[in-house]
Design an enzyme around this catalytic site. Sequence first.
Site, PDB file in Angstrom:
ATOM      1  CG  HIS A  91      -1.939  -1.065   1.230  1.00 23.91           C
ATOM      2  ND1 HIS A  91      -2.902  -1.164   0.251  1.00 23.91           N
ATOM      3  CD2 HIS A  91      -2.168  -2.089   2.090  1.00 23.91           C
ATOM      4  CE1 HIS A  91      -3.684  -2.197   0.503  1.00 23.91           C
ATOM      5  NE2 HIS A  91      -3.259  -2.795   1.604  1.00 23.91           N
ATOM      6  CB  CYS A 144      -2.236   3.625  -3.987  1.00 22.44           C
ATOM      7  SG  CYS A 144      -3.515   2.380  -4.236  1.00 22.44           S
TER       8      CYS A 144
END
Length: 246
Positions: A93, A136
Amino acid sequence: MEGERIEPQPLVEEAYDMSGARLALTLCVTKAREGSEADLSALERMFQQLRFESTMKKDPTAQQFQEELEKFQHVIDTWKDPVSCAFVVLMAHGEEGLLEGEDGKKVRLENLFEVLNNKNCQALRAKPKVYIVQACRGEHRDLGETIGGDEVVMVTKDNPQTIPTYTDALHVYSTVEGYIAYRHDQEGSAFIQTLTDVFSSRKGPILELLTEVTRRMAKEELVQEGTARKVNPEIQSTLRKRLYLQ
């Protein structure tokens, strides 16, 4: 002389010497990232086919991201034979400029990238360093736009006596700045799956292969929350020569 026609000089297409060892490090947070195992399997097959000595570490903390890169740098600098190229795959992430470790803490990408630069890793000085980042880079979601394009022209200069600190690096992000990256719960990420397929099945300089990756991903529509989304990788290169993996 006035009016004299100047003939254009032919483009010199020098390639990196890939006859030495090829080393790869993959650091992947699998916690709360369903589909990561499919990506790891695809990367393992690709590195085996491309003759890389590959090391994979699962669920590093933020501190371990840094520590594993530093260990990798030591391995490269003490490798028994000349090293031609290094790949680093980072999957977690994240947000712009940051990766989240298994412990929820953040590590700066720029700190990771510095470990193998021309100043800090002597064995890779003037040799290609490829970073693949599946994470991301923000919260924006791309719904797509009508077709258009921009032309980007890069001009580089080479000095025969010295070399800049940050040359010979290729950074490939799964999405552009500010946007999220997508990952299927079972099939893995469209980015890693597309990249490994192209790198394993196509021949040519790596930037041309990455253009094919971008072309394929731009054609796909990923459905999230019932809405079709678009996503494409972003490529940042300071390579001075052509890099062939096959």
